[in-house]
Motif scaffolding. Structure first.
Motif, PDB file in Angstrom:
ATOM      1  N   PHE A  64       0.817  -1.205   0.000  1.00  0.00           N
ATOM      2  CA  PHE A  64       0.000   0.000   0.000  1.00  0.00           C
ATOM      3  C   PHE A  64       0.859   1.266   0.000  1.00  0.00           C
ATOM      4  N   SER A  65       2.117   1.108  -0.443  1.00  0.00           N
ATOM      5  CA  SER A  65       2.999   2.267  -0.557  1.00  0.00           C
ATOM      6  C   SER A  65       2.438   3.209  -1.625  1.00  0.00           C
ATOM      7  N   PRO A  66       2.670   4.501  -1.448  1.00  0.00           N
ATOM      8  CA  PRO A  66       2.007   5.469  -2.328  1.00  0.00           C
ATOM      9  C   PRO A  66       2.669   5.666  -3.686  1.00  0.00           C
ATOM     10  N   GLY A  67       1.934   5.320  -4.741  1.00  0.00           N
ATOM     11  CA  GLY A  67       2.261   5.846  -6.049  1.00  0.00           C
ATOM     12  C   GLY A  67       1.596   7.201  -6.147  1.00  0.00           C
ATOM     13  N   PHE A  68       0.535   7.343  -5.360  1.00  0.00           N
ATOM     14  CA  PHE A  68      -0.197   8.602  -5.236  1.00  0.00           C
ATOM     15  C   PHE A  68      -0.889   8.572  -3.875  1.00  0.00           C
ATOM     16  N   PHE A  69      -0.649   9.572  -3.046  1.00  0.00           N
ATOM     17  CA  PHE A  69      -1.176   9.587  -1.688  1.00  0.00           C
ATOM     18  C   PHE A  69      -2.694   9.725  -1.652  1.00  0.00           C
ATOM     19  N   ILE A  70      -3.322   9.023  -0.722  1.00  0.00           N
ATOM     20  CA  ILE A  70      -4.753   9.197  -0.482  1.00  0.00           C
ATOM     21  C   ILE A  70      -5.062  10.655  -0.146  1.00  0.00           C
ATOM     22  N   LYS A  71      -4.229  11.292   0.677  1.00  0.00           N
ATOM     23  CA  LYS A  71      -4.515  12.677   1.086  1.00  0.00           C
ATOM     24  C   LYS A  71      -4.544  13.616  -0.117  1.00  0.00           C
ATOM     25  N   HIS A  72      -3.706  13.347  -1.116  1.00  0.00           N
ATOM     26  CA  HIS A  72      -3.702  14.197  -2.308  1.00  0.00           C
ATOM     27  C   HIS A  72      -4.880  13.872  -3.225  1.00  0.00           C
ATOM     28  N   PHE A  73      -5.293  12.610  -3.241  1.00  0.00           N
ATOM     29  CA  PHE A  73      -6.457  12.253  -4.049  1.00  0.00           C
ATOM     30  C   PHE A  73      -7.724  12.880  -3.476  1.00  0.00           C
ATOM     31  N   ILE A  74      -7.826  12.908  -2.158  1.00  0.00           N
ATOM     32  CA  ILE A  74      -8.967  13.576  -1.516  1.00  0.00           C
ATOM     33  C   ILE A  74      -8.979  15.050  -1.910  1.00  0.00           C
ATOM     34  N   LYS A  75      -7.804  15.680  -1.872  1.00  0.00           N
ATOM     35  CA  LYS A  75      -7.705  17.081  -2.287  1.00  0.00           C
ATOM     36  C   LYS A  75      -8.207  17.269  -3.711  1.00  0.00           C
ATOM     37  N   ASP A  76      -7.783  16.388  -4.608  1.00  0.00           N
ATOM     38  CA  ASP A  76      -8.194  16.487  -6.009  1.00  0.00           C
ATOM     39  C   ASP A  76      -9.706  16.326  -6.158  1.00  0.00           C
ATOM     40  N   MET A  77     -10.252  15.331  -5.469  1.00  0.00           N
ATOM     41  CA  MET A  77     -11.694  15.095  -5.579  1.00  0.00           C
ATOM     42  C   MET A  77     -12.491  16.278  -5.053  1.00  0.00           C
ATOM     43  N   ARG A  78     -11.995  16.910  -4.020  1.00  0.00           N
ATOM     44  CA  ARG A  78     -12.705  18.074  -3.470  1.00  0.00           C
ATOM     45  C   ARG A  78     -12.653  19.257  -4.422  1.00  0.00           C
TER      46      ARG A  78
ATOM     47  N   ASP B 233     -16.027  20.890  -5.992  1.00  0.00           N
ATOM     48  CA  ASP B 233     -16.269  22.334  -5.964  1.00  0.00           C
ATOM     49  C   ASP B 233     -16.527  22.876  -7.368  1.00  0.00           C
ATOM     50  N   GLU B 234     -15.740  22.413  -8.341  1.00  0.00           N
ATOM     51  CA  GLU B 234     -15.943  22.869  -9.715  1.00  0.00           C
ATOM     52  C   GLU B 234     -17.304  22.418 -10.250  1.00  0.00           C
ATOM     53  N   ALA B 235     -17.705  21.186  -9.896  1.00  0.00           N
ATOM     54  CA  ALA B 235     -19.011  20.683 -10.336  1.00  0.00           C
ATOM     55  C   ALA B 235     -20.144  21.526  -9.767  1.00  0.00           C
ATOM     56  N   LYS B 236     -19.998  21.934  -8.509  1.00  0.00           N
ATOM     57  CA  LYS B 236     -21.016  22.786  -7.887  1.00  0.00           C
ATOM     58  C   LYS B 236     -21.135  24.111  -8.621  1.00  0.00           C
ATOM     59  N   LYS B 237     -19.991  24.684  -9.031  1.00  0.00           N
ATOM     60  CA  LYS B 237     -20.013  25.942  -9.777  1.00  0.00           C
ATOM     61  C   LYS B 237     -20.742  25.786 -11.101  1.00  0.00           C
ATOM     62  N   MET B 238     -20.641  24.588 -11.699  1.00  0.00           N
ATOM     63  CA  MET B 238     -21.307  24.313 -12.973  1.00  0.00           C
ATOM     64  C   MET B 238     -22.769  23.907 -12.793  1.00  0.00           C
ATOM     65  N   GLY B 239     -23.162  23.638 -11.546  1.00  0.00           N
ATOM     66  CA  GLY B 239     -24.534  23.205 -11.274  1.00  0.00           C
ATOM     67  C   GLY B 239     -24.800  21.774 -11.674  1.00  0.00           C
ATOM     68  N   ILE B 240     -23.756  20.914 -11.614  1.00  0.00           N
ATOM     69  CA  ILE B 240     -23.945  19.513 -11.986  1.00  0.00           C
ATOM     70  C   ILE B 240     -23.708  18.611 -10.775  1.00  0.00           C
ATOM     71  N   ASP B 241     -24.350  17.447 -10.783  1.00  0.00           N
ATOM     72  CA  ASP B 241     -24.269  16.490  -9.687  1.00  0.00           C
ATOM     73  C   ASP B 241     -23.426  15.299 -10.126  1.00  0.00           C
ATOM     74  N   LEU B 242     -22.435  14.925  -9.317  1.00  0.00           N
ATOM     75  CA  LEU B 242     -21.557  13.802  -9.636  1.00  0.00           C
ATOM     76  C   LEU B 242     -21.568  12.825  -8.459  1.00  0.00           C
ATOM     77  N   PRO B 243     -22.610  11.993  -8.355  1.00  0.00           N
ATOM     78  CA  PRO B 243     -22.759  11.133  -7.176  1.00  0.00           C
ATOM     79  C   PRO B 243     -21.640  10.102  -7.018  1.00  0.00           C
TER      80      PRO B 243
END
Length: 286
Positions: free
Chosen positions: A228-242, A246-256
């Motif tokens: 489970f060593s990081p090729g990409f950190f979970i903490k950075h992926f959470i940042k990206d998803m957020r 936020d961008e989806a909210k600005k566009m008025g779209i829902d991404l469940p």
């Protein structure tokens, strides 16, 4: 354009610096902890004591740091890069960051006489090491052409997506696709194990079919080895998803699907796994 400054020698950055060295560029770096750079210094990279000193001496400055707040501080704060870089130089931010911030930095760069590209990447530690990253670029065409030899030393898919911020929007598309896919591949292998199947045999059967994906072929083998060593950190992926949420909210779209993935990864972070690789999503089911 031979003298390159690089800030951000983390999981991917160190390999990217090495690939630029191999391509014949003169590399200059700064990092908060000099000991982390010792290997690169032994390979011919030049050290600078602070970011401003580095920025003032290079033809091209590449940043690949953790968060949009880091990018904003480096470029836009008093004494930041847009004040310390020389006119007619080029800045390339390869951090996954805010499209709005990328556009702001590019606009202020024009006023300072500095060309700015946003160029986030995909491919993880494997792509960084092999020089096969996908590079998604936003900015001016002429700046893109100036940066092309640099990008070619780092990746294979190198595409100018549009104006400033377009690279970051494209990276959000990438992360949205990965988010739901990570749920699918980890859930599938969890099911295979509980069904009494040999997960390695299952992987051989499905990886080349319609279920195939980069995450299935490159990350699930790590899961099967309890790596489970990081090729990409979970903490950075959470940042990206957020950022994407936020961008989806600005566009008025829902991404469940994206929202669900962010919630699942946040659960893992709360369990102390924020610095594990994204393949640790398998632990959500345990």
């Amino acid at each position: 354009m031979k003298k390159i400054g690089f800030i951000g020698i983390g999981v991917m950055g160190k390999s990217m610096v090495r690939n630029l060295l191999k391509a014949g560029f003169d590399l200059h770096i700064y990092t908060r902890t000099k000991s982390k750079a010792e290997e690169l210094l032994n390979e011919g990279v030049t050290w600078h004591d602070n970011p401003a000193e580095l920025a003032a001496t290079v033809d091209v400055l590449i940043t690949m740091v953790g968060y949009p707040s880091d990018v904003e501080e480096l470029y836009l704060s008093e004494g930041g890069f847009l004040e310390t870089m020389q006119p007619d130089t080029l800045a390339i931010d390869m951090t996954t960051s805010s499209p709005e911030l990328a556009a702001q930095i590019a606009a202020e760069g024009i006023e300072a006489g500095i060309a700015v590209l946003d160029a986030p990447v995909s491919g993880g530690d494997i792509g960084a090491k092999n020089g096969t990253l996908s590079i998604m670029v936003g900015g001016d065409e002429s700046a893109f052409q100036r940066a092309k030899p640099i990008f070619e030393a780092l990746g294979e898919s190198i595409i100018l997506q549009g104006g400033a911020g377009s690279g970051q929007h494209t990276k959000m598309v990438n992360q949205i696709a990965i988010a739901s896919n990570m749920i699918g591949v980890t859930e599938a292998i969890f099911y295979a194990d509980k069904a009494g199947l040999d997960p390695e045999r299952v992987l051989k059967s499905i990886a080349g079919g319609a279920a195939g994906s980069w995450s299935l072929s490159n990350l699930i083998p790590r899961v099967l080895k309890d790596d489970f060593s990081p090729g990409f950190f979970i903490k950075h992926f959470i940042k990206d998803m957020r950022i994407a949420i936020d961008e989806a909210k600005k566009m008025g779209i829902d991404l469940p699907g994206l929202i669900l993935a962010e919630q699942m990864y946040q659960t893992l972070a709360e369990r102390g796994l924020s610095e594990a690789g994204t393949q640790a999503l398998i632990k959500y089911y345990n």
